[in-house]
Write a protein that holds these residues in place. Structure first.
Motif, PDB file in Angstrom:
ATOM      1  N   ALA A 201       3.846  35.578 -19.891  1.00  0.00           N
ATOM      2  CA  ALA A 201       2.569  34.870 -19.945  1.00  0.00           C
ATOM      3  C   ALA A 201       1.476  35.763 -20.519  1.00  0.00           C
ATOM      4  O   ALA A 201       0.687  35.332 -21.379  1.00  0.00           O
ATOM      5  N   HIS A 202       1.423  36.999 -20.071  1.00  0.00           N
ATOM      6  CA  HIS A 202       0.411  37.924 -20.586  1.00  0.00           C
ATOM      7  C   HIS A 202       0.617  38.195 -22.082  1.00  0.00           C
ATOM      8  O   HIS A 202      -0.351  38.265 -22.842  1.00  0.00           O
ATOM      9  N   ARG A 203       1.854  38.318 -22.491  1.00  0.00           N
ATOM     10  CA  ARG A 203       2.141  38.549 -23.912  1.00  0.00           C
ATOM     11  C   ARG A 203       1.683  37.370 -24.762  1.00  0.00           C
ATOM     12  O   ARG A 203       1.247  37.550 -25.917  1.00  0.00           O
ATOM     13  N   LEU A 204       1.724  36.186 -24.179  1.00  0.00           N
ATOM     14  CA  LEU A 204       1.295  34.985 -24.883  1.00  0.00           C
ATOM     15  C   LEU A 204      -0.199  34.739 -24.778  1.00  0.00           C
ATOM     16  O   LEU A 204      -0.701  33.703 -25.205  1.00  0.00           O
ATOM     17  N   GLY A 205      -0.910  35.692 -24.183  1.00  0.00           N
ATOM     18  CA  GLY A 205      -2.362  35.584 -24.106  1.00  0.00           C
ATOM     19  C   GLY A 205      -2.878  34.799 -22.921  1.00  0.00           C
ATOM     20  O   GLY A 205      -4.051  34.402 -22.898  1.00  0.00           O
ATOM     21  N   MET A 206      -2.024  34.579 -21.914  1.00  0.00           N
ATOM     22  CA  MET A 206      -2.407  33.813 -20.745  1.00  0.00           C
ATOM     23  C   MET A 206      -2.748  34.732 -19.573  1.00  0.00           C
ATOM     24  O   MET A 206      -2.271  35.864 -19.489  1.00  0.00           O
ATOM     25  N   LYS A 207      -3.552  34.238 -18.653  1.00  0.00           N
ATOM     26  CA  LYS A 207      -3.746  34.864 -17.363  1.00  0.00           C
ATOM     27  C   LYS A 207      -2.697  34.311 -16.402  1.00  0.00           C
ATOM     28  O   LYS A 207      -2.072  33.269 -16.662  1.00  0.00           O
ATOM     29  N   VAL A 208      -2.505  35.001 -15.282  1.00  0.00           N
ATOM     30  CA  VAL A 208      -1.527  34.557 -14.277  1.00  0.00           C
ATOM     31  C   VAL A 208      -2.201  34.490 -12.914  1.00  0.00           C
ATOM     32  O   VAL A 208      -2.834  35.461 -12.474  1.00  0.00           O
ATOM     33  N   HIS A 209      -2.053  33.346 -12.265  1.00  0.00           N
ATOM     34  CA  HIS A 209      -2.621  33.118 -10.928  1.00  0.00           C
ATOM     35  C   HIS A 209      -1.477  32.877  -9.956  1.00  0.00           C
ATOM     36  O   HIS A 209      -0.578  32.074 -10.229  1.00  0.00           O
ATOM     37  N   LEU A 210      -1.498  33.563  -8.821  1.00  0.00           N
ATOM     38  CA  LEU A 210      -0.444  33.423  -7.813  1.00  0.00           C
ATOM     39  C   LEU A 210      -0.953  32.688  -6.587  1.00  0.00           C
ATOM     40  O   LEU A 210      -1.857  33.160  -5.895  1.00  0.00           O
ATOM     41  N   ASP A 211      -0.364  31.533  -6.332  1.00  0.00           N
ATOM     42  CA  ASP A 211      -0.561  30.822  -5.072  1.00  0.00           C
ATOM     43  C   ASP A 211       0.307  31.535  -4.038  1.00  0.00           C
ATOM     44  O   ASP A 211       1.514  31.360  -3.986  1.00  0.00           O
ATOM     45  N   GLY A 212      -0.358  32.368  -3.238  1.00  0.00           N
ATOM     46  CA  GLY A 212       0.364  33.148  -2.233  1.00  0.00           C
ATOM     47  C   GLY A 212       0.126  32.627  -0.838  1.00  0.00           C
ATOM     48  O   GLY A 212       0.014  33.424   0.110  1.00  0.00           O
ATOM     49  N   ALA A 213       0.074  31.299  -0.702  1.00  0.00           N
ATOM     50  CA  ALA A 213      -0.140  30.716   0.617  1.00  0.00           C
ATOM     51  C   ALA A 213       0.783  31.344   1.649  1.00  0.00           C
ATOM     52  O   ALA A 213       0.372  31.655   2.767  1.00  0.00           O
ATOM     53  N   ARG A 214       2.028  31.569   1.254  1.00  0.00           N
ATOM     54  CA  ARG A 214       3.007  32.203   2.137  1.00  0.00           C
ATOM     55  C   ARG A 214       3.538  33.494   1.514  1.00  0.00           C
ATOM     56  O   ARG A 214       4.707  33.842   1.676  1.00  0.00           O
ATOM     57  N   LEU A 215       2.664  34.213   0.818  1.00  0.00           N
ATOM     58  CA  LEU A 215       3.076  35.470   0.199  1.00  0.00           C
ATOM     59  C   LEU A 215       3.571  36.465   1.237  1.00  0.00           C
ATOM     60  O   LEU A 215       4.527  37.212   0.992  1.00  0.00           O
ATOM     61  N   LEU A 216       2.941  36.487   2.425  1.00  0.00           N
ATOM     62  CA  LEU A 216       3.374  37.455   3.431  1.00  0.00           C
ATOM     63  C   LEU A 216       4.736  37.088   4.004  1.00  0.00           C
ATOM     64  O   LEU A 216       5.463  37.964   4.488  1.00  0.00           O
ATOM     65  N   ASN A 217       5.117  35.801   3.944  1.00  0.00           N
ATOM     66  CA  ASN A 217       6.497  35.448   4.274  1.00  0.00           C
ATOM     67  C   ASN A 217       7.453  36.064   3.260  1.00  0.00           C
ATOM     68  O   ASN A 217       8.525  36.567   3.615  1.00  0.00           O
ATOM     69  N   ALA A 218       7.059  36.032   1.979  1.00  0.00           N
ATOM     70  CA  ALA A 218       7.887  36.653   0.941  1.00  0.00           C
ATOM     71  C   ALA A 218       7.967  38.155   1.144  1.00  0.00           C
ATOM     72  O   ALA A 218       9.030  38.763   0.954  1.00  0.00           O
ATOM     73  N   VAL A 219       6.863  38.761   1.544  1.00  0.00           N
ATOM     74  CA  VAL A 219       6.831  40.201   1.794  1.00  0.00           C
ATOM     75  C   VAL A 219       7.790  40.569   2.919  1.00  0.00           C
ATOM     76  O   VAL A 219       8.602  41.497   2.792  1.00  0.00           O
ATOM     77  N   VAL A 220       7.714  39.845   4.022  1.00  0.00           N
ATOM     78  CA  VAL A 220       8.556  40.151   5.179  1.00  0.00           C
ATOM     79  C   VAL A 220      10.030  39.878   4.881  1.00  0.00           C
ATOM     80  O   VAL A 220      10.912  40.652   5.264  1.00  0.00           O
ATOM     81  N   ALA A 221      10.305  38.807   4.159  1.00  0.00           N
ATOM     82  CA  ALA A 221      11.699  38.448   3.872  1.00  0.00           C
ATOM     83  C   ALA A 221      12.335  39.398   2.866  1.00  0.00           C
ATOM     84  O   ALA A 221      13.527  39.720   2.973  1.00  0.00           O
ATOM     85  N   SER A 222      11.561  39.861   1.890  1.00  0.00           N
ATOM     86  CA  SER A 222      12.123  40.677   0.808  1.00  0.00           C
ATOM     87  C   SER A 222      11.965  42.171   1.032  1.00  0.00           C
ATOM     88  O   SER A 222      12.681  42.975   0.422  1.00  0.00           O
ATOM     89  N   GLY A 223      10.975  42.545   1.873  1.00  0.00           N
ATOM     90  CA  GLY A 223      10.662  43.955   2.029  1.00  0.00           C
ATOM     91  C   GLY A 223       9.835  44.514   0.893  1.00  0.00           C
ATOM     92  O   GLY A 223       9.580  45.727   0.830  1.00  0.00           O
ATOM     93  N   ILE A 224       9.391  43.651  -0.020  1.00  0.00           N
ATOM     94  CA  ILE A 224       8.591  44.073  -1.169  1.00  0.00           C
ATOM     95  C   ILE A 224       7.118  43.900  -0.816  1.00  0.00           C
ATOM     96  O   ILE A 224       6.679  42.794  -0.499  1.00  0.00           O
ATOM     97  N   PRO A 225       6.314  44.958  -0.841  1.00  0.00           N
ATOM     98  CA  PRO A 225       4.910  44.874  -0.428  1.00  0.00           C
ATOM     99  C   PRO A 225       4.100  43.899  -1.272  1.00  0.00           C
ATOM    100  O   PRO A 225       4.414  43.646  -2.442  1.00  0.00           O
TER     101      PRO A 225
END
Length: 345
Positions: A159-183
């Motif tokens: 997306a960045h290479r194509l000149g776009m911005k990126v927005h993350l809907d992280g409503a449950r980002l901390l669930n992803a953090v806990v499940a994956s171990g990725i900060p």
């Protein structure tokens, strides 16, 4: 009631209520509320961004996140079941004046090649410029799916290479953090804006926090005021977020374990179609069409026995675990569902 309808069903604990009652406050609109300022600093640090902005809801985070990266007439790219498209009442079109290009993902996840395909054709006066890619992690309609980090990074870089911005809907980002171990900082480094919800698994009664670079957050503050999100002594509710970030993040693992337990139990009930292996976080999707009972019959049968999940109007059901639901509650919910389906209870 064992309420599995959503993780928004959580209620503030006595300790959280105490923190809210005792919070120092000031005029948030003048940036003088110390508790709001503290919460914003915590989320900026958590996500590795320069600044953050406390908002009343996650929907407003998405609305402002889309608005700050686009101009009216632009095109945004997002997955077919992304929240801004399915569940925000046409907000992107009304508030930002943008059109949408949809990608058909696999449980909400898609590829760099699909991004390129969605963006084309690009250029000239006949097509809307694609200026923003929206991601969602975990993905709600994807059953709480956590993006593979390599795919997430590749999509954002495309997306960045194509000149776009990126927005993350992280409503449950901390669930992803806990499940994956990725900060959270690792996920957030690939996107321009990101937000986390406080009123879902973290157990707060209200609120979400949007984060990004300082210049973008300064512009976002104007839209916060324009969209009606500016507040006064908001430290009373921001204190719940401070408490949640200090006490309720690591315990999300309990919700994930309970969701897996629920999925395993439902898979043993005749007529319920579910793949327990797909359950990664706190969201469980399953199909009840094979039970021989109507969704309305099942729904009200559960309600009468003190359990709420799914929908009386659809055969694809969702159940969401959260901090107000214990392991014993999950075991009871499975027992009740089996009784309603089989007619033996």
């Amino acid at each position: 009631m064992i309420d599995l309808i959503s993780d928004t069903a959580t209620r503030p604990s006595p300790e959280m209520r105490r923190a809210m009652a005792e919070a120092p406050v000031g005029d948030e609109q003048l940036r003088e509320d110390p508790t709001v300022n503290r919460l914003q600093e915590m989320v900026a640090e958590l996500t590795g961004k320069e600044a953050a902005l406390f908002l009343p809801s996650g929907t407003m985070c998405n609305a402002i996140g889309i608005k700050v990266h686009t101009n009216p007439g632009d095109k945004i790219v997002l997955e077919r079941w992304a929240h801004p498209y399915t569940s925000e009442a046409g907000g992107p079109g009304l508030l930002a004046g943008v059109m949408t290009a949809l990608i058909e993902g696999e449980r909400g996840v898609f590829t760099p090649e699909q991004v390129e395909e969605a963006v084309q054709p690009q250029g000239g006066f006949h097509s809307a410029p694609a200026t923003l890619l929206c991601l969602e992690n975990t993905h709600n309609r994807g059953g709480g799916k956590v993006w593979p980090l390599e795919t997430f990074q590749a999509v954002a870089e495309t997306a960045h290479r194509l000149g776009m911005k990126v927005h993350l809907d992280g409503a449950r980002l901390l669930n992803a953090v806990v499940a994956s171990g990725i900060p959270a900082k690792v996920w957030s480094q690939y996107v321009d804006t990101v937000w986390i919800d406080l009123s879902k698994g973290l157990g707060c009664p209200i609120g979400a926090v949007l984060a990004g670079d300082r210049e973008t957050m300064d512009r976002a503050r104007r839209y916060k005021h324009m969209f009606g999100g500016a507040m006064r002594q908001a430290g009373i509710i921001a204190a719940a977020g401070v408490y949640a970030l200090e006490h309720n993040v690591e315990r999300l693992a309990e919700d994930h374990a309970n969701a897996k337990l629920l999925a395993a139990g439902l898979s043993e009930i005749p007529g319920i179609a579910i793949n327990p292996a797909e359950v990664e976080t706190n969201i469980v999707f399953f199909d009840v069409s094979g039970t021989g009972r109507s969704p309305q019959e099942l729904y009200h049968g559960l309600i009468e026995r003190g359990v709420r999940m799914g929908s009386p109007t659809a055969t694809r059901w969702r159940a969401v675990t959260h901090l107000d639901v214990s392991r014993a509650d999950i075991e009871r919910a499975v027992e009740v569902m089996e009784a309603v389906v089989t007619g033996r209870g």
